[in-house]
Design a protein around this motif. Structure first.
Motif, PDB file in Angstrom:
ATOM      1  N   LEU A 105       0.842  -1.194   0.000  1.00 33.60           N
ATOM      2  CA  LEU A 105       0.000   0.000   0.000  1.00 33.60           C
ATOM      3  C   LEU A 105       0.878   1.245   0.000  1.00 33.60           C
ATOM      4  O   LEU A 105       1.981   1.248   0.556  1.00 33.60           O
TER       5      LEU A 105
ATOM      6  N   HIS B 219       2.254   2.322   3.297  1.00 34.37           N
ATOM      7  CA  HIS B 219       3.389   1.552   3.802  1.00 34.37           C
ATOM      8  C   HIS B 219       4.675   1.940   3.077  1.00 34.37           C
ATOM      9  O   HIS B 219       5.749   2.007   3.682  1.00 34.37           O
TER      10      HIS B 219
ATOM     11  N   CYS C 170      -7.355   3.848  10.817  1.00 38.20           N
ATOM     12  CA  CYS C 170      -8.369   2.788  10.775  1.00 38.20           C
ATOM     13  C   CYS C 170      -7.965   1.637   9.868  1.00 38.20           C
ATOM     14  O   CYS C 170      -8.379   0.517  10.047  1.00 38.20           O
ATOM     15  N   ASP C 171      -7.170   1.961   8.829  1.00 40.47           N
ATOM     16  CA  ASP C 171      -6.793   0.980   7.806  1.00 40.47           C
ATOM     17  C   ASP C 171      -8.016   0.477   7.031  1.00 40.47           C
ATOM     18  O   ASP C 171      -7.955  -0.562   6.393  1.00 40.47           O
ATOM     19  N   THR C 172      -9.144   1.172   7.122  1.00 42.40           N
ATOM     20  CA  THR C 172     -10.350   0.739   6.406  1.00 42.40           C
ATOM     21  C   THR C 172     -10.992   1.881   5.608  1.00 42.40           C
ATOM     22  O   THR C 172     -12.203   1.876   5.366  1.00 42.40           O
ATOM     23  N   THR C 173     -10.217   2.909   5.224  1.00 43.01           N
ATOM     24  CA  THR C 173     -10.685   3.973   4.341  1.00 43.01           C
ATOM     25  C   THR C 173     -11.696   4.916   4.997  1.00 43.01           C
ATOM     26  O   THR C 173     -12.420   5.627   4.311  1.00 43.01           O
ATOM     27  N   HIS C 174     -11.756   4.925   6.323  1.00 40.44           N
ATOM     28  CA  HIS C 174     -12.742   5.787   6.969  1.00 40.44           C
ATOM     29  C   HIS C 174     -12.172   7.048   7.607  1.00 40.44           C
ATOM     30  O   HIS C 174     -12.813   8.090   7.568  1.00 40.44           O
TER      31      HIS C 174
ATOM     32  N   GLY D  76      -9.152   8.940   7.380  1.00 39.63           N
ATOM     33  CA  GLY D  76      -8.441  10.028   6.703  1.00 39.63           C
ATOM     34  C   GLY D  76      -7.088  10.379   7.289  1.00 39.63           C
ATOM     35  O   GLY D  76      -6.425  11.293   6.791  1.00 39.63           O
TER      36      GLY D  76
ATOM     37  N   THR E  15      -4.260  10.550   4.755  1.00 42.12           N
ATOM     38  CA  THR E  15      -4.458  11.397   3.567  1.00 42.12           C
ATOM     39  C   THR E  15      -3.160  12.059   3.115  1.00 42.12           C
ATOM     40  O   THR E  15      -2.444  12.658   3.915  1.00 42.12           O
TER      41      THR E  15
ATOM     42  N   LYS F  49      -6.638   8.823   0.280  1.00 44.15           N
ATOM     43  CA  LYS F  49      -6.373   7.995   1.451  1.00 44.15           C
ATOM     44  C   LYS F  49      -5.341   6.944   1.037  1.00 44.15           C
ATOM     45  O   LYS F  49      -5.659   6.007   0.302  1.00 44.15           O
TER      46      LYS F  49
ATOM     47  N   CYS G 158      -3.972   4.560   2.408  1.00 44.78           N
ATOM     48  CA  CYS G 158      -4.149   3.164   2.813  1.00 44.78           C
ATOM     49  C   CYS G 158      -5.009   2.425   1.799  1.00 44.78           C
ATOM     50  O   CYS G 158      -5.226   1.225   1.935  1.00 44.78           O
ATOM     51  N   THR G 159      -5.531   3.139   0.802  1.00 48.35           N
ATOM     52  CA  THR G 159      -6.453   2.524  -0.146  1.00 48.35           C
ATOM     53  C   THR G 159      -5.957   2.728  -1.576  1.00 48.35           C
ATOM     54  O   THR G 159      -6.726   2.958  -2.508  1.00 48.35           O
ATOM     55  N   MET G 160      -4.646   2.711  -1.719  1.00 56.77           N
ATOM     56  CA  MET G 160      -4.029   2.783  -3.036  1.00 56.77           C
ATOM     57  C   MET G 160      -2.737   1.982  -2.972  1.00 56.77           C
ATOM     58  O   MET G 160      -2.048   2.002  -1.945  1.00 56.77           O
TER      59      MET G 160
ATOM     60  N   GLY H  21     -14.261  13.507   5.425  1.00 54.51           N
ATOM     61  CA  GLY H  21     -13.585  12.215   5.314  1.00 54.51           C
ATOM     62  C   GLY H  21     -12.437  12.065   6.307  1.00 54.51           C
ATOM     63  O   GLY H  21     -11.637  11.140   6.200  1.00 54.51           O
ATOM     64  N   ASN H  22     -12.338  12.998   7.250  1.00 53.83           N
ATOM     65  CA  ASN H  22     -11.267  12.955   8.253  1.00 53.83           C
ATOM     66  C   ASN H  22     -11.891  12.949   9.642  1.00 53.83           C
ATOM     67  O   ASN H  22     -12.655  13.852   9.984  1.00 53.83           O
TER      68      ASN H  22
END
Ligand SMILES: Cc1cc2nc3c(=O)[nH]c(=O)nc-3n(C[C@H](O)[C@H](O)[C@H](O)COP(=O)(O)OP(=O)(O)OC[C@H]3O[C@@H](n4cnc5c(N)ncnc54)[C@H](O)[C@@H]3O)c2cc1C
Ligand code: FES
Ligand code: FES
Lengths: 286, 166
Positions: free
Chosen positions: B24, B27, B42-46, B48, B51, B60, B62-64, B134-135
């Motif tokens: 990710l 990381h 959160c590691d679940t896109t919630h 922010g 960011t 975010k 953690c989601t790319m 989103g944060n």
């Protein structure tokens, strides 16, 4: 949380992407990744090959084609919100985009991913059914078009054949002066709908001339509420007509009970969303 | 799994690394680049907290996947100070308005507010609240974060910051 291992591919053309999907084992398209990557992190999805669609220019952008609006599958929610064509011809798409997730997710999340995902919680499918949208898809066997109303078969089951890519969405622009609304009840920003309803209608002489109603997250798939729409056509949206529409819509809902509430509650607020969306759409119609 | 060589620009400098496709972006930034200002909440896109600014978007991280960010132009909190090392308007705003308590959400908040002010130099309070939706912050109750962003907007626009009456 670390996803399982996979190989990453970033084709530069649609033909190349179609070919990779057809020839590689267990290959899946990657669009904005904001449904797929969370699923991969939870290991609920473990594709062996990811075909990133970001390198394909042909899948991007919004354009007019006569009376139709063509939206490339890789157009993001953020881009929809910035598009003048959408603002003028399909403002209901912007109203819906604004209640999807949060700003960060809207920069990445694509319209194509939202409608192809098949999650009943996604907001775009019910709207696309309401607008009579056509999905254009392409696979090894060639290109074909599928009506949004024929696309959803069950939770995460769609008419998309393995290896097919959704390339664009065609929507006939509703007539000038149409009324529209997307009403979504959610617990907080970034939450999927407890219940939501889309309405597109036209009024003539104080009476509803045409009307379509769609429902989000109130069944295994998005629903088109045909009888509910029929119940208001020809009326002035008086209380009796609104009640009849809500009842007809509630009759086709079968929501699951989850953290958003028990089925009875979700069905009830589903009816409320239909009523509010009809009223707001009628106020906007000219 | 074979590793892929990626290069990208982070805070103005070209960086490179070898990553698995599943690595990710957050990381890569924290572990390969050793820039730990970008947080994982959160590691679940919630939440922010992760960011970053990527090609003009708040993302975010953690989601790319890092491989998706190959060739991208990224800013993290480590790149937010002025070139001379003094605090940027947003950092100063968070300091002056007590926009943080534990500080865990702050890097993500500042990066998100950075893009918000680029797109809308003079946001209303409502636009700020919608723009940072989103944060998540578990400490401040957001009131002072909103003030911090208003402070920064005023400073960037060269006007005096006036706190709204409560
Ligand atoms: C915190 C959070 C809150 C959210 N809230 C909402 C919400 O309120 N409402 C809502 O609607 N969504 C919500 N989402 C989901 C978000 O809108 C996703 O972006 C969207 O569901 C999927 O679009 P994507 O571009 O990210 O697709 P991806 O995640 O990349 O893909 C999703 C699926 O569709 C397939 N796919 C993608 N594009 C294509 C294509 N062109 N052809 C064929 N198959 C394709 C992929 O293979 C995958 O199976 C939320 C997400 C998060 C993380
Ligand atoms: S760690 Fe990425 S959104 Fe929370
Ligand atoms: S200051 Fe502690 S989470 Fe925001």
């Amino acid at each position: 949380m670390i996803p399982g291992q996979f190989s990453y591919h970033r084709p530069a053309s649609l033909a190349e992407a179609v070919n990779l999907l057809a020839t590689l084992e267990d290959a899946r398209p990657l669009a904005g990744g904001h449904s797929l990557i969370p699923m991969m992190k939870l290991r609920l999805a473990t594709p062996e090959n990811l075909i990133d669609l970001h390198g394909i220019d042909a899948l991007k952008g919004v354009r007019r084609d006569g009376g139709n609006i063509i939206i490339g599958a890789m157009t993001t929610q953020h881009e929809l919100l910035a598009s003048d064509i959408i603002a003028t011809a399909l403002p209901v798409l912007q109203e819906t985009s604004l209640v999807i997730a949060d700003p960060q997710v809207r920069y990445m999340g694509t319209v194509g991913g939202n409608v192809a995902n098949g999650d009943p919680g996604n907001d775009m499918p019910a709207l696309m059914m309401t607008l009579g949208a056509i999905y254009n898809v392409e696979g090894k066997g060639g290109a074909r078009s599928i009506a949004a109303t024929d696309f959803y078969q069950g939770a995460y089951f769609t008419a998309l054949e393995p290896g097919e890519i959704l390339t664009s969405i065609s929507i006939a622009a509703p007539p000038a002066g149409h009324g529209y609304a997307y009403e979504k009840l959610k617990r907080k920003i970034g939450d999927y709908a407890t219940a939501a309803a889309a309405v597109v209608l036209t009024m003539s002489g104080g009476k509803v001339a045409t009307c379509r109603i769609g429902l989000t997250n109130l069944s295994e798939t998005a629903l088109l509420a045909v009888a509910a729409a029929q119940a208001v056509i020809g009326t002035s949206l008086d209380d009796a007509a609104l009640k009849a529409a809500a009842a007809a819509a509630e009759a086709i809902m079968s929501p699951a009970g989850d953290g958003r509430g028990p089925p009875e509650y979700r069905r009830y607020v589903g009816g409320v969303m239909v009523t509010r969306a009809l009223q707001r759409a009628a106020q906007r119609a000219k | 799994m074979a590793k892929t060589h990626v290069t990208m620009k982070v805070n103005g400098a070209e960086v490179e690394g070898l990553v698995e496709p599943r690595t990710l972006l957050v990381h890569f930034i924290r572990e390969n680049l050793q820039m730990t200002g970008t947080h994982i909440g959160c590691d679940t896109t919630h939440c922010g907290a992760c960011t970053v600014d990527l090609n003009g978007m708040s993302v975010k991280s953690c989601t790319m996947f890092a491989v998706q960010a190959a060739g991208a132009d990224i800013t993290t909190i480590e790149g937010m100070a002025n070139p001379d090392g003094t605090l940027s308007a947003l950092q100063e705003g968070f300091r002056m308005m007590h926009g943080l308590q534990c500080g865990f959400c702050t890097p993500g908040m500042i990066l998100r507010a950075h893009r918000l002010l680029k797109e809308n130099a003079n946001p209303t309070e409502e636009e700020i609240r919608f723009g940072i939706a989103g944060n998540l912050c578990r400490c401040t109750g957001y009131q002072n974060i909103v003030k911090a962003i208003q402070y920064a907007a005023a400073k960037i626009n060269g006007v005096e910051f006036q706190e709204a009456a409560e």
